[in-house]
Design a protein around this motif. Structure first.
Motif, PDB file in Angstrom:
ATOM      1  N   ILE A  29     -54.954 -38.973  13.904  1.00  0.00           N
ATOM      2  CA  ILE A  29     -53.706 -39.300  13.214  1.00  0.00           C
ATOM      3  C   ILE A  29     -52.673 -39.795  14.216  1.00  0.00           C
ATOM      4  CG2 ILE A  29     -51.855 -38.375  11.763  1.00  0.00           C
ATOM      5  CD1 ILE A  29     -53.867 -36.236  10.818  1.00  0.00           C
ATOM      6  N   PHE A  30     -52.621 -39.163  15.374  1.00  0.00           N
ATOM      7  CA  PHE A  30     -51.660 -39.535  16.406  1.00  0.00           C
ATOM      8  C   PHE A  30     -51.846 -40.987  16.848  1.00  0.00           C
ATOM      9  CE2 PHE A  30     -50.667 -39.897  20.970  1.00  0.00           C
ATOM     10  CZ  PHE A  30     -49.317 -39.574  20.951  1.00  0.00           C
ATOM     11  N   LYS A  31     -53.099 -41.425  16.981  1.00  0.00           N
ATOM     12  CA  LYS A  31     -53.356 -42.807  17.412  1.00  0.00           C
ATOM     13  C   LYS A  31     -52.821 -43.807  16.394  1.00  0.00           C
ATOM     14  CE  LYS A  31     -57.712 -41.812  18.180  1.00  0.00           C
ATOM     15  NZ  LYS A  31     -59.157 -41.875  18.511  1.00  0.00           N
ATOM     16  N   GLU A  32     -52.920 -43.478  15.112  1.00  0.00           N
ATOM     17  CA  GLU A  32     -52.351 -44.353  14.087  1.00  0.00           C
ATOM     18  C   GLU A  32     -50.836 -44.370  14.178  1.00  0.00           C
ATOM     19  OE1 GLU A  32     -53.781 -46.324  11.771  1.00  0.00           O
ATOM     20  OE2 GLU A  32     -55.715 -45.907  12.697  1.00  0.00           O
ATOM     21  N   LEU A  33     -50.239 -43.202  14.326  1.00  0.00           N
ATOM     22  CA  LEU A  33     -48.781 -43.109  14.343  1.00  0.00           C
ATOM     23  C   LEU A  33     -48.190 -43.791  15.579  1.00  0.00           C
ATOM     24  CD1 LEU A  33     -48.288 -39.415  13.139  1.00  0.00           C
ATOM     25  CD2 LEU A  33     -48.077 -41.520  11.807  1.00  0.00           C
ATOM     26  N   ILE A  34     -48.826 -43.628  16.727  1.00  0.00           N
ATOM     27  CA  ILE A  34     -48.284 -44.208  17.956  1.00  0.00           C
ATOM     28  C   ILE A  34     -48.374 -45.730  17.915  1.00  0.00           C
ATOM     29  CG2 ILE A  34     -50.335 -44.312  19.442  1.00  0.00           C
ATOM     30  CD1 ILE A  34     -46.937 -42.826  20.446  1.00  0.00           C
ATOM     31  N   THR A  35     -49.333 -46.260  17.133  1.00  0.00           N
ATOM     32  CA  THR A  35     -49.404 -47.708  16.945  1.00  0.00           C
ATOM     33  C   THR A  35     -48.258 -48.183  16.067  1.00  0.00           C
ATOM     34  OG1 THR A  35     -51.826 -47.662  17.138  1.00  0.00           O
ATOM     35  CG2 THR A  35     -50.850 -49.610  16.123  1.00  0.00           C
ATOM     36  N   HIS A  36     -47.986 -47.462  14.992  1.00  0.00           N
ATOM     37  CA  HIS A  36     -46.899 -47.841  14.089  1.00  0.00           C
ATOM     38  C   HIS A  36     -45.529 -47.716  14.767  1.00  0.00           C
ATOM     39  CE1 HIS A  36     -48.739 -48.560  10.118  1.00  0.00           C
ATOM     40  NE2 HIS A  36     -49.714 -47.792  10.565  1.00  0.00           N
ATOM     41  N   THR A  37     -45.384 -46.766  15.668  1.00  0.00           N
ATOM     42  CA  THR A  37     -44.088 -46.578  16.323  1.00  0.00           C
ATOM     43  C   THR A  37     -43.958 -47.371  17.612  1.00  0.00           C
ATOM     44  OG1 THR A  37     -44.854 -44.629  17.572  1.00  0.00           O
ATOM     45  CG2 THR A  37     -43.935 -44.246  15.374  1.00  0.00           C
ATOM     46  N   SER A  38     -44.928 -48.245  17.870  1.00  0.00           N
ATOM     47  CA  SER A  38     -44.912 -49.098  19.071  1.00  0.00           C
ATOM     48  C   SER A  38     -44.795 -48.279  20.349  1.00  0.00           C
ATOM     49  CB  SER A  38     -43.777 -50.128  18.983  1.00  0.00           C
ATOM     50  OG  SER A  38     -43.957 -50.979  17.868  1.00  0.00           O
ATOM     51  N   GLY A  39     -45.545 -47.176  20.404  1.00  0.00           N
ATOM     52  CA  GLY A  39     -45.613 -46.378  21.621  1.00  0.00           C
ATOM     53  C   GLY A  39     -44.522 -45.338  21.773  1.00  0.00           C
ATOM     54  N   ASP A  40     -43.680 -45.160  20.766  1.00  0.00           N
ATOM     55  CA  ASP A  40     -42.595 -44.171  20.843  1.00  0.00           C
ATOM     56  C   ASP A  40     -43.170 -42.787  20.536  1.00  0.00           C
ATOM     57  OD1 ASP A  40     -40.370 -42.471  20.277  1.00  0.00           O
ATOM     58  OD2 ASP A  40     -39.122 -44.229  19.911  1.00  0.00           O
ATOM     59  N   PHE A  41     -43.343 -41.983  21.576  1.00  0.00           N
ATOM     60  CA  PHE A  41     -43.978 -40.678  21.421  1.00  0.00           C
ATOM     61  C   PHE A  41     -43.154 -39.758  20.532  1.00  0.00           C
ATOM     62  CE2 PHE A  41     -44.433 -36.240  22.708  1.00  0.00           C
ATOM     63  CZ  PHE A  41     -45.791 -36.055  22.577  1.00  0.00           C
ATOM     64  N   ASP A  42     -41.855 -39.672  20.760  1.00  0.00           N
ATOM     65  CA  ASP A  42     -41.018 -38.745  19.994  1.00  0.00           C
ATOM     66  C   ASP A  42     -41.029 -39.088  18.510  1.00  0.00           C
ATOM     67  OD1 ASP A  42     -40.311 -37.307  22.251  1.00  0.00           O
ATOM     68  OD2 ASP A  42     -38.562 -38.548  22.663  1.00  0.00           O
ATOM     69  N   GLU A  43     -40.954 -40.378  18.190  1.00  0.00           N
ATOM     70  CA  GLU A  43     -40.976 -40.772  16.780  1.00  0.00           C
ATOM     71  C   GLU A  43     -42.335 -40.456  16.157  1.00  0.00           C
ATOM     72  OE1 GLU A  43     -40.155 -44.671  13.906  1.00  0.00           O
ATOM     73  OE2 GLU A  43     -40.076 -44.871  16.096  1.00  0.00           O
ATOM     74  N   ALA A  44     -43.405 -40.714  16.902  1.00  0.00           N
ATOM     75  CA  ALA A  44     -44.732 -40.409  16.393  1.00  0.00           C
ATOM     76  C   ALA A  44     -44.883 -38.913  16.111  1.00  0.00           C
ATOM     77  CB  ALA A  44     -45.800 -40.874  17.381  1.00  0.00           C
ATOM     78  N   MET A  45     -44.351 -38.082  17.001  1.00  0.00           N
ATOM     79  CA  MET A  45     -44.442 -36.636  16.795  1.00  0.00           C
ATOM     80  C   MET A  45     -43.571 -36.186  15.635  1.00  0.00           C
ATOM     81  SD  MET A  45     -46.754 -35.499  18.723  1.00  0.00           S
ATOM     82  CE  MET A  45     -46.472 -33.788  18.258  1.00  0.00           C
ATOM     83  N   ASP A  46     -42.438 -36.842  15.412  1.00  0.00           N
ATOM     84  CA  ASP A  46     -41.609 -36.515  14.233  1.00  0.00           C
ATOM     85  C   ASP A  46     -42.397 -36.779  12.952  1.00  0.00           C
ATOM     86  OD1 ASP A  46     -39.468 -35.732  15.747  1.00  0.00           O
ATOM     87  OD2 ASP A  46     -38.411 -37.650  15.618  1.00  0.00           O
ATOM     88  N   TRP A  47     -43.092 -37.904  12.916  1.00  0.00           N
ATOM     89  CA  TRP A  47     -43.905 -38.218  11.746  1.00  0.00           C
ATOM     90  C   TRP A  47     -45.055 -37.231  11.595  1.00  0.00           C
ATOM     91  CZ3 TRP A  47     -44.864 -44.209  11.138  1.00  0.00           C
ATOM     92  CH2 TRP A  47     -43.632 -44.848  10.961  1.00  0.00           C
ATOM     93  N   LEU A  48     -45.667 -36.871  12.725  1.00  0.00           N
ATOM     94  CA  LEU A  48     -46.779 -35.925  12.671  1.00  0.00           C
ATOM     95  C   LEU A  48     -46.308 -34.567  12.172  1.00  0.00           C
ATOM     96  CD1 LEU A  48     -49.779 -35.511  13.210  1.00  0.00           C
ATOM     97  CD2 LEU A  48     -49.221 -34.940  15.583  1.00  0.00           C
ATOM     98  N   GLU A  49     -45.103 -34.173  12.572  1.00  0.00           N
ATOM     99  CA  GLU A  49     -44.549 -32.894  12.114  1.00  0.00           C
ATOM    100  C   GLU A  49     -44.308 -32.919  10.605  1.00  0.00           C
ATOM    101  OE1 GLU A  49     -40.815 -29.857  13.112  1.00  0.00           O
ATOM    102  OE2 GLU A  49     -41.133 -31.680  14.294  1.00  0.00           O
ATOM    103  N   GLN A  50     -43.808 -34.050  10.095  1.00  0.00           N
ATOM    104  CA  GLN A  50     -43.597 -34.171   8.653  1.00  0.00           C
ATOM    105  C   GLN A  50     -44.922 -34.100   7.897  1.00  0.00           C
ATOM    106  OE1 GLN A  50     -41.050 -37.511   7.535  1.00  0.00           O
ATOM    107  NE2 GLN A  50     -40.002 -37.386   9.509  1.00  0.00           N
ATOM    108  N   LEU A  51     -45.937 -34.768   8.430  1.00  0.00           N
ATOM    109  CA  LEU A  51     -47.259 -34.706   7.803  1.00  0.00           C
ATOM    110  C   LEU A  51     -47.827 -33.300   7.846  1.00  0.00           C
ATOM    111  CD1 LEU A  51     -48.820 -38.010   9.205  1.00  0.00           C
ATOM    112  CD2 LEU A  51     -48.100 -37.573   6.852  1.00  0.00           C
ATOM    113  N   ASP A  52     -47.570 -32.601   8.942  1.00  0.00           N
ATOM    114  CA  ASP A  52     -48.059 -31.231   9.088  1.00  0.00           C
ATOM    115  C   ASP A  52     -47.419 -30.325   8.045  1.00  0.00           C
ATOM    116  OD1 ASP A  52     -49.365 -29.006  10.129  1.00  0.00           O
ATOM    117  OD2 ASP A  52     -47.773 -28.605  11.585  1.00  0.00           O
TER     118      ASP A  52
END
Length: 373
Positions: A29-52
């Motif tokens: 899931i992280f690999k998908e999110l980090i692609t959508h956020t153009s490498g922004d780790f913090d934004e990807a983790m925010d999305w992952l937290e919402q999904l969690d």
């Protein structure tokens, strides 16, 4: 069921599906999110937290904090010190490779690596890839292509079983195809229209670019791939830059992209060259001789369109086909792409984002087979 061989024959036992670890599930899931956020780790983790929170991806035995620690330990992220004493988390080259491999599996999942990195052409003869066919020996054929067994059989038929003699006319060789190197430039439109009206066209286009790059570097390592982006201007980017690619407040200077693509290809020593262009189809900008920009976002501007046709014709004279993948379905834009393709004698595909990667691979293979001279 899976089959297990023993001394008698085969016995069968229940197939057990491979289970992923908690880290691997989250990492997908992280690999998908980090692609959508153009490498922004913090934004990807925010999305992952919402999904969690919504789908309970973790539990008390493995939390998101555990996942982040594993990312660090496995070398997928690094920490960079900031001036205020805190740290920023950044993805590493290892993550970039994992994202490209993930894109390859998604888009070209049916493809398997084989060979030394070449493609067949339609020419047979003094090549270096066996076709499985047999033919008579011709002057100039490599000795290692002679099929000894079939040659001896042929000699027995020609001269009789009791009078062994092997002549040039008896020799049978395994036919081969030529393999050719290909130089490809991939153009990616990063104008504002690639995210206009709430439709994300840039992320799938970016994933296709990563998949194509991974395909070429792993399956066809002797081919070359250059990647460029174009907005108001055009500039080359590195393979490592792909995950971070973003749309800008740009018009679409298709002419500048084609000029740079042809310039990059002129430096290649390969005979076989081609351009792939992923765009939503509407050129809206050209740069004038005095350095100023002529822009027009209202419909198709005849001046800009004519410049595009001229570049298509120039590429044709240089024996460089352009394959356009237009990810929009506006009829007036399709008319432009049709005429652009006729000027180049190239190819065009009109599509949404579904199936884009499959078509790119299909055309890459077809061009590799045809472009030998």
């Amino acid at each position: 069921m899976k089959r297990k061989k023993n001394s008698v024959g085969f016995q069968f036992e229940l197939f057990q599906e491979e289970t992923k670890s908690p880290f691997d599930k989250l990492f997908d899931i992280f690999k998908e999110l980090i692609t959508h956020t153009s490498g922004d780790f913090d934004e990807a983790m925010d999305w992952l937290e919402q999904l969690d929170q919504e789908y309970q991806l973790t539990d008390e035995n493995y939390t998101l904090d555990d996942f982040v620690e594993d990312l660090k330990e496995k070398g997928y992220i690094r920490e960079e010190a900031k001036s205020d004493g805190t740290f920023d988390k950044k993805i590493t080259a290892k993550t970039e490779r994992a994202i490209r491999k993930n894109a390859l599996n998604q888009i070209f999942g049916q493809i398997r690596k084989k060979g030394a990195g070449h493609h067949k052409t339609n020419s047979s003869g003094l090549g270096d890839e066996h076709t499985g066919d047999l033919r008579e020996f011709r002057f100039g054929d490599a000795l290692e292509n002679i099929n000894i067994t079939e040659s001896l059989k042929n000699a027995q038929v020609n001269h009789g079983f009791g009078n062994f003699e092997l002549t040039e006319n008896d020799l049978i060789v395994e036919d081969t195809h030529h393999k050719a190197q290909m130089s490809t430039v991939l153009m990616i439109d990063i104008s504002h229209s690639m995210i206009l009206y709430g439709e994300d066209r840039i992320t799938p286009a970016k994933k296709v670019a990563m998949a194509l790059a991974e395909l070429i570097t792993t399956r066809y390592p002797k081919d070359t791939l250059d990647i460029l982006v174009f907005g108001n201007d055009a500039w080359p980017i590195q393979l490592k830059d792909l995950p971070y690619l973003q749309v800008g407040p740009y018009h679409t200077n298709t002419v500048a992209g084609l000029q740079l693509a042809l310039d990059l290809l002129r430096r290649k020593r390969n005979t076989n060259k081609q351009i792939f262009m992923i765009t939503d189809g509407k050129p809206s900008c050209v740069r004038m001789p005095d350095g100023s920009y002529y822009k027009n976002s209202n419909g198709l501007d005849d001046f800009i369109v004519d410049k595009c046709y001229q570049m298509a014709a120039q590429a044709r004279k240089l024996h460089t086909p352009i394959t356009t993948f237009m990810i929009a379905r506006d009829s007036y834009l399709q008319t432009f792409v049709d005429e652009f393709t006729r000027s180049n004698r190239g190819k065009a595909f009109y599509t949404g984002l579904d199936g884009l990667g499959e078509m790119i691979f299909h055309d890459y293979e077809n061009n590799r087979k045809k472009r030998i001279r």
